[in-house]
Design an enzyme around this catalytic site. Sequence first.
Site, PDB file in Angstrom:
ATOM      1  N   LYS A  83      -1.874   6.636  10.672  1.00 45.38           N
ATOM      2  CA  LYS A  83      -1.530   7.234   9.374  1.00 45.38           C
ATOM      3  C   LYS A  83      -2.764   7.212   8.481  1.00 45.38           C
ATOM      4  O   LYS A  83      -3.401   6.165   8.322  1.00 45.38           O
ATOM      5  CB  LYS A  83      -0.432   6.381   8.742  1.00 45.38           C
TER       6      LYS A  83
HETATM    7  C1  E4P Z   1       6.484   7.148   4.632  1.00 43.22           C
HETATM    8  O1  E4P Z   1       5.934   7.085   5.699  1.00 43.22           O
HETATM    9  C2  E4P Z   1       6.444   6.096   3.599  1.00 43.22           C
HETATM   10  O2  E4P Z   1       6.328   4.863   4.254  1.00 43.22           O
HETATM   11  C3  E4P Z   1       7.680   6.002   2.760  1.00 43.22           C
HETATM   12  O3  E4P Z   1       8.611   6.998   3.072  1.00 43.22           O
HETATM   13  C4  E4P Z   1       7.436   5.763   1.319  1.00 43.22           C
HETATM   14  O4  E4P Z   1       8.653   5.721   0.646  1.00 43.22           O
HETATM   15  P1  E4P Z   1       8.848   5.065  -0.802  1.00 43.22           P
HETATM   16  O5  E4P Z   1       8.554   6.098  -1.824  1.00 43.22           O
HETATM   17  O6  E4P Z   1      10.297   4.668  -0.810  1.00 43.22           O
HETATM   18  O7  E4P Z   1       7.930   3.885  -0.882  1.00 43.22           O
END
Ligand code: E4P
Length: 229
Positions: A83
């Site tokens: 990522k």
């Molecule tokens: C995606 O890969 C992220 O880890 C995640 O969806 C972030 O979500 P949040 O806005 O609830 O932290």
Amino acid sequence: MKFFIDTADVNEIRDLAATGLVDGVTTNPSLVAKTGKDFIATVREIAKIVPGPVSAEVTATDHATMLKEGHKLAKIAKNIAVKVPLTPDGLKTCKALSGDGIMVNVTLCFSAAQAILAAKAGAAFISPFVGRLDDIAADGMGLIREIVAIYKAYPGIRTEVLVASVRGPLHVVEAAKMGAHVATLPPSVLRQMFAHPLTDKGLAAFLADWKKTGQSILGAEDGAAKAAE
Ligand code: E4P
């Protein structure tokens, strides 16, 4: 539509993977910090539980270090998706890692323009954050609609739309209606998706009526088969 689980909690992942409905996992530095556990060891463990893509995020912000981190993360297991954040260095890293045959998930996407760049950089997944857009009174699901339409217009684009920052079942339903490829769900949202009061009520009534018959499917002999003897 594929379901990824958005957590680094190994127990939650093991529990939900047992439903057979989990296609992958996404983690991020905040989710890892929440567990208090070793990052690499945790990702290695998750990658063994779930055969599908497991996103592990780089933490450097410059291309050269991101690339080194990305290669190290990719070596943990075959199903790791590295990522990277949607920055110029992140996309440069995406292009290089994708060129090496490594799956890349480009995260922190908040606009269609950014999603176009990620596709050009060869991302396997683009992660638009719908909940965080809703939080600032912007249209999170509108962004998903836009990206899905743009990607559909170019059949050569292989990047999958991974709906992230999901806050509830309605986000998932809307994303499915739009044809998004993947949604990454906090464990609580996947559990909420099973729930309906009429299911509970209906099941309670069926079980009460069944009890009245005094029968047991596994305990009873087959009446028809017995009569035929
Ligand atoms: C995606 O890969 C992220 O880890 C995640 O969806 C972030 O979500 P949040 O806005 O609830 O932290």
